[in-house]
Write a protein that holds these residues in place. Structure first.
Motif, PDB file in Angstrom:
ATOM      1  N   SER A   1       1.056  -1.233  -0.187  1.00 27.18           N
ATOM      2  CA  SER A   1       0.005  -0.384  -0.309  1.00 27.18           C
ATOM      3  C   SER A   1       0.942   0.974  -0.023  1.00 27.18           C
ATOM      4  O   SER A   1       2.024   1.291   0.572  1.00 27.18           O
ATOM      5  CB  SER A   1      -1.015   0.201   1.034  1.00 27.18           C
ATOM      6  N   ALA A   2       0.400   2.089  -0.569  1.00 26.17           N
ATOM      7  CA  ALA A   2       1.137   3.678  -0.533  1.00 26.17           C
ATOM      8  C   ALA A   2       1.143   3.806   1.103  1.00 26.17           C
ATOM      9  O   ALA A   2       2.363   4.746   1.362  1.00 26.17           O
ATOM     10  CB  ALA A   2       0.283   4.046  -1.099  1.00 26.17           C
ATOM     11  N   GLN A   3       0.214   4.180   1.709  1.00 28.75           N
ATOM     12  CA  GLN A   3       0.935   4.142   3.180  1.00 28.75           C
ATOM     13  C   GLN A   3       1.915   3.747   4.025  1.00 28.75           C
ATOM     14  O   GLN A   3       2.334   4.062   4.811  1.00 28.75           O
ATOM     15  CB  GLN A   3      -0.810   4.453   4.520  1.00 28.75           C
ATOM     16  N   ALA A   4       1.422   1.821   3.528  1.00 34.97           N
ATOM     17  CA  ALA A   4       3.238   1.596   4.065  1.00 34.97           C
ATOM     18  C   ALA A   4       4.584   1.968   3.035  1.00 34.97           C
ATOM     19  O   ALA A   4       5.305   2.065   4.452  1.00 34.97           O
ATOM     20  CB  ALA A   4       2.527  -0.425   3.544  1.00 34.97           C
TER      21      ALA A   4
ATOM     22  N   LEU B   1       4.826   5.120   2.700  1.00 36.62           N
ATOM     23  CA  LEU B   1       4.780   6.224   2.972  1.00 36.62           C
ATOM     24  C   LEU B   1       5.648   5.517   5.021  1.00 36.62           C
ATOM     25  O   LEU B   1       6.753   6.884   4.631  1.00 36.62           O
ATOM     26  CB  LEU B   1       4.049   7.223   3.402  1.00 36.62           C
ATOM     27  N   ALA B   2       4.864   5.105   5.356  1.00 37.89           N
ATOM     28  CA  ALA B   2       5.602   4.509   6.844  1.00 37.89           C
ATOM     29  C   ALA B   2       6.743   3.910   6.790  1.00 37.89           C
ATOM     30  O   ALA B   2       7.679   4.453   8.307  1.00 37.89           O
ATOM     31  CB  ALA B   2       4.734   3.736   7.486  1.00 37.89           C
TER      32      ALA B   2
ATOM     33  N   GLY C   1      -7.599   2.398   0.203  1.00 35.25           N
ATOM     34  CA  GLY C   1      -6.977   3.324   0.294  1.00 35.25           C
ATOM     35  C   GLY C   1      -6.076   4.670   0.177  1.00 35.25           C
ATOM     36  O   GLY C   1      -7.498   5.074  -0.613  1.00 35.25           O
ATOM     37  N   MET C   2      -4.454   5.181  -0.069  1.00 40.32           N
ATOM     38  CA  MET C   2      -4.614   5.732  -0.525  1.00 40.32           C
ATOM     39  C   MET C   2      -3.981   5.133  -1.668  1.00 40.32           C
ATOM     40  O   MET C   2      -3.569   4.395  -2.158  1.00 40.32           O
ATOM     41  CB  MET C   2      -3.239   5.737   0.003  1.00 40.32           C
TER      42      MET C   2
ATOM     43  N   ASP D   1      -3.059   9.287  -5.136  1.00 45.23           N
ATOM     44  CA  ASP D   1      -2.851  10.594  -3.562  1.00 45.23           C
ATOM     45  C   ASP D   1      -1.360  10.226  -2.702  1.00 45.23           C
ATOM     46  O   ASP D   1      -1.197  11.048  -2.657  1.00 45.23           O
ATOM     47  CB  ASP D   1      -4.012   9.503  -2.522  1.00 45.23           C
ATOM     48  N   LEU D   2      -0.995   9.503  -2.870  1.00 47.09           N
ATOM     49  CA  LEU D   2       0.316   9.110  -3.062  1.00 47.09           C
ATOM     50  C   LEU D   2       1.265  10.162  -3.931  1.00 47.09           C
ATOM     51  O   LEU D   2       2.653  10.880  -2.347  1.00 47.09           O
ATOM     52  CB  LEU D   2       0.959   7.426  -3.011  1.00 47.09           C
TER      53      LEU D   2
END
Length: 121
Positions: A38-41, A43-44, A60-61, A65-66
């Protein structure tokens, strides 16, 4: 086409099979590869890479969005989009100069986009 061997690529796709395929391809070309579901992973993780290859539609993202979050944070890492949806919709939203590949795509098209993106940094 000679590709830089000291470059790292992030692959972001919610499909494990797509991630595995792209990892294998890019490693065979000498790239260091990190993949994320995921994009969240991504970024994290805070991982610095030479180029990002991201799916557009993810839970999600999204990939768009990313990209927008990266640019808002002044991150100029090149981003290549892969999509099963309309390539034109991505280009209309983000501009025609970005590399957008429709799934399925040729390995040579992806490697050409990566080479161009890294060369322009």
């Amino acid at each position: 086409m000679t590709l830089p061997s000291d470059q790292s690529i992030a692959i972001i796709d919610d499909s494990a099979s797509v991630r595995r395929s792209l990892e294998s391809l890019l490693r065979s070309l000498g790239f260091t590869v990190a993949s994320f579901e995921s994009a969240q992973a991504f970024l994290a993780a805070g991982k610095r890479v030479s180029c990002v290859v991201t799916d557009v539609e993810m839970p999600g993202m999204t990939g768009i969005d990313l990209y927008e979050a990266m640019r808002a944070g002044r991150d100029t890492t090149p981003v290549i989009f892969i999509t099963a949806a309309s390539e034109q919709q991505v280009r209309q939203r983000l501009g025609s100069e970005l590399c957008v590949l429709g799934k399925p795509f040729e390995a040579s098209d992806l490697t050409a986009c990566i080479h161009r993106a890294i060369s322009q940094r």
